[in-house]
Write a protein that holds these residues in place. Structure first.
Motif, PDB file in Angstrom:
ATOM      1  N   HIS A 145     -45.988 -22.538 -28.169  1.00  0.00           N
ATOM      2  CA  HIS A 145     -44.726 -22.572 -28.956  1.00  0.00           C
ATOM      3  C   HIS A 145     -44.051 -21.179 -28.912  1.00  0.00           C
ATOM      4  O   HIS A 145     -43.271 -20.980 -30.096  1.00  0.00           O
ATOM      5  CB  HIS A 145     -45.110 -23.287 -30.367  1.00  0.00           C
ATOM      6  CG  HIS A 145     -45.270 -24.760 -30.240  1.00  0.00           C
ATOM      7  ND1 HIS A 145     -44.345 -25.475 -29.953  1.00  0.00           N
ATOM      8  CD2 HIS A 145     -46.615 -25.166 -29.991  1.00  0.00           C
ATOM      9  CE1 HIS A 145     -45.010 -26.773 -29.678  1.00  0.00           C
ATOM     10  NE2 HIS A 145     -46.142 -26.703 -29.834  1.00  0.00           N
ATOM     11  N   VAL A 146     -44.484 -20.497 -28.045  1.00  0.00           N
ATOM     12  CA  VAL A 146     -43.464 -19.442 -28.017  1.00  0.00           C
ATOM     13  C   VAL A 146     -42.212 -19.765 -27.248  1.00  0.00           C
ATOM     14  O   VAL A 146     -42.106 -20.618 -26.538  1.00  0.00           O
ATOM     15  CB  VAL A 146     -44.330 -18.189 -27.055  1.00  0.00           C
ATOM     16  CG1 VAL A 146     -43.338 -17.051 -26.481  1.00  0.00           C
ATOM     17  CG2 VAL A 146     -45.293 -17.370 -27.862  1.00  0.00           C
TER      18      VAL A 146
ATOM     19  N   PHE B  21     -54.729 -20.705 -37.662  1.00  0.00           N
ATOM     20  CA  PHE B  21     -53.604 -21.172 -36.518  1.00  0.00           C
ATOM     21  C   PHE B  21     -53.020 -20.248 -35.403  1.00  0.00           C
ATOM     22  O   PHE B  21     -51.978 -20.656 -34.654  1.00  0.00           O
ATOM     23  CB  PHE B  21     -52.329 -21.919 -37.349  1.00  0.00           C
ATOM     24  CG  PHE B  21     -52.747 -23.073 -38.059  1.00  0.00           C
ATOM     25  CD1 PHE B  21     -53.142 -24.111 -37.618  1.00  0.00           C
ATOM     26  CD2 PHE B  21     -52.585 -23.172 -39.422  1.00  0.00           C
ATOM     27  CE1 PHE B  21     -53.486 -25.228 -38.420  1.00  0.00           C
ATOM     28  CE2 PHE B  21     -53.020 -24.228 -40.327  1.00  0.00           C
ATOM     29  CZ  PHE B  21     -53.261 -25.281 -39.645  1.00  0.00           C
ATOM     30  N   ALA B  22     -53.751 -19.426 -35.085  1.00  0.00           N
ATOM     31  CA  ALA B  22     -53.594 -18.391 -34.078  1.00  0.00           C
ATOM     32  C   ALA B  22     -53.378 -19.038 -32.602  1.00  0.00           C
ATOM     33  O   ALA B  22     -54.115 -19.903 -32.588  1.00  0.00           O
ATOM     34  CB  ALA B  22     -54.032 -17.212 -34.236  1.00  0.00           C
ATOM     35  N   GLY B  23     -52.821 -18.185 -31.732  1.00  0.00           N
ATOM     36  CA  GLY B  23     -52.896 -18.804 -30.354  1.00  0.00           C
ATOM     37  C   GLY B  23     -52.064 -20.102 -29.871  1.00  0.00           C
ATOM     38  O   GLY B  23     -52.513 -20.764 -29.271  1.00  0.00           O
ATOM     39  N   GLU B  24     -50.785 -20.006 -30.432  1.00  0.00           N
ATOM     40  CA  GLU B  24     -49.816 -21.111 -29.878  1.00  0.00           C
ATOM     41  C   GLU B  24     -48.812 -20.583 -29.044  1.00  0.00           C
ATOM     42  O   GLU B  24     -47.744 -20.863 -29.248  1.00  0.00           O
ATOM     43  CB  GLU B  24     -49.227 -21.784 -31.129  1.00  0.00           C
ATOM     44  CG  GLU B  24     -50.071 -22.597 -32.209  1.00  0.00           C
ATOM     45  CD  GLU B  24     -50.447 -23.724 -31.744  1.00  0.00           C
ATOM     46  OE1 GLU B  24     -49.836 -24.260 -30.479  1.00  0.00           O
ATOM     47  OE2 GLU B  24     -51.264 -24.508 -32.209  1.00  0.00           O
ATOM     48  N   LEU B  25     -49.403 -20.342 -27.777  1.00  0.00           N
ATOM     49  CA  LEU B  25     -48.575 -19.664 -26.854  1.00  0.00           C
ATOM     50  C   LEU B  25     -47.567 -20.776 -26.365  1.00  0.00           C
ATOM     51  O   LEU B  25     -46.396 -20.577 -25.847  1.00  0.00           O
ATOM     52  CB  LEU B  25     -49.455 -19.274 -25.577  1.00  0.00           C
ATOM     53  CG  LEU B  25     -48.467 -18.516 -24.550  1.00  0.00           C
ATOM     54  CD1 LEU B  25     -48.156 -17.218 -25.041  1.00  0.00           C
ATOM     55  CD2 LEU B  25     -49.439 -18.224 -23.222  1.00  0.00           C
TER      56      LEU B  25
END
Lengths: 313, 313
Positions: free
Chosen positions: A164-165, A158-162
């Protein structure tokens, strides 16, 4: 026997597009359907079969090496989509397996932004790059991070949820239940929210005022292009938040380039040029004047298919 | 002939430590010297030669496969240290080459936090992990990101500067010239700054008040352990900023664990337990209850040497 074709399927909240792609990244056959017309998953799969089977027959099923699927919240490791707020189907769905059963082929799944990143790496602006970030600025904000020439999937896929930064501490409520996510500001819906909120709170003179309550992304873009100060300020505000957040992402993966994809990315000089300036203003010295901003050159409808198909190779 | 030993050198702002390490991660010989005593680089190198040569003779120079160096602002690709604010030597220095010439061996260099991450991956808490973040909480804040079992160096070798992510917008002025960097809040010097600022601004009753102007990290730790409300609030504030920033980092690389290293990491339940809670509060649903917090188990002085030596293999 070498199988030289791949089936790529991009499942979006509104539309699903699919195509058969050769190893050079040429789409030899394609089609599409509306995701929204199928609130029940089994009828979606039936419709998908009905639409795609003729294409497979046309190119020869035996020439297809496999199928790649890009979908919101798609997980590369499990082949599942999990709690995708923008899709009609709820809960955790073993989508790779279901599509595999439907077409009797091996299916690899990832989220739509990761698929776009793979597409850019194989056929687009990131060809030859080993370290880049792909950012999709569409209805939502997605991202795919590539380091050392490899997609970062993370421990759980699930990496890469910019998107939801947390870009604005205690900021706008996001669909994810938290406050201040990047997506709430720099997506197509975020920019509309900015316009509506400001029309509510402020009394600026703007061509957007008569549209209050029903402002569209195109309206803001059009107004800004025509020099409307209020619309230009919206773009500046959006660019500032995007640039600040990207500066923090650069401090983590130090990419060669950031590639932008999706409807809002096409705002070009209105958004990306000031966002680049704001990023530079917020970068640590060692990163300054190194990170390129690139607008995806792949045609929208094709890029998602290419990206999904790239999962096969 | 198999060379079974590696020379590891850790160059810190205050001290330099070095050791000869076998493939099992055992330090067979070690020593140290004060970096600060050598404002001129050439005399530092001479002293380093004088200290290390006897160790090399002791184990046999021919058994050494190479040398790994960890240093602040060290760049894996170029072998240079660049503008390191915590080292006495200015500008860009080809340190790997200079040390290589000094000892007539192949030298690999990276920054101190990356070296610590490699050390943890080979010999410590991250053994067997493919996706983790190492965070050093010392005089400054450093980090090393590992994804897909590989260190993320980024396009230019400067990736992993979590200490310079902007945690507090328009916050404290950082040595890097920007405002609000994580390092200004969650390093040993950051926590002291918090204490001094609050003593200036507020009138809380606290055992730290008589120390105003000369509060040390140990004083705050000791006061908090003894239930001083002011000191406990400092830890809570520090933990909140650390947890919030780590939640954003998790959204990018989705690690299995975050490993903490350095003096402040030893504050254990005072800092890491609340930081973990704050991180969880700020995590997107898909990441919740997955990311372990681990305090490094490698002895401080050894870990840096082990990490540097791990560069050789």
């Amino acid at each position: 026997m070498t199988q030289t074709l791949a089936l790529g399927i991009d499942i979006g909240g509104t539309n699903t597009s699919f195509g058969i792609v050769n190893r050079r990244g040429e789409i030899v056959a394609k089609g599409g359907m509306r995701t929204k017309d199928y609130p029940v998953l089994s009828t979606f799969l039936q419709a998908l079969k009905k639409e795609i089977s003729p294409l497979l027959e046309q190119v020869g099923h035996e020439n297809i090496a496999g199928c790649g699927v890009g979908a919101p919240n798609g997980n590369f490791y499990t082949g599942e989509i999990a709690f995708a707020p923008n899709l009609p189907w709820e809960g955790v769905i073993p989508l790779a397996k279901l599509i595999g059963d439907t077409f009797q082929m091996k299916v690899t799944l990832t989220n739509d932004a990761n698929a776009a990143a793979l597409g850019e790496m194989m056929y687009g602006a990131a060809k030859g790059m080993k370290d880049f970030i792909l950012v999709t600025l569409g209805t939502g904000v997605g991202s795919g991070f590539v380091s050392n020439g490899q997609m970062i999937y993370g421990a759980d896929g699930f990496a890469g949820e910019l998107g939801h930064v947390i870009s604005v501490r205690d900021g706008r409520l996001c669909g994810c239940g938290r406050h201040g996510c990047l997506e709430q500001y720099t997506s197509a819906s975020g920019i509309i929210k900015t316009a509506e909120l400001w029309l509510e709170e402020r009394d600026d003179e703007t061509v957007l005022r008569p549209l209050k309550g029903k402002v569209g992304g195109r309206d803001i873009h059009h107004a800004a292009e025509n020099g409307d100060a209020f619309a230009l300020e919206i773009f500046n505000y959006t660019a500032k938040i995007l640039g600040q957040t990207l500066a923090d992402a650069v401090a983590i993966t130090s990419p060669e380039a950031i590639i932008f994809f999706g409807g809002l990315a096409k705002s070009g000089d209105l958004l990306l040029a000031p966002a680049h300036l704001y990023m530079e203003m917020n970068l640590l010295r060692v990163y300054k004047n190194k990170v390129q901003f690139i607008q995806s050159a792949l045609p929208d409808s094709d890029a998602a298919i290419l990206g999904a198909s790239a999962l096969v190779w």
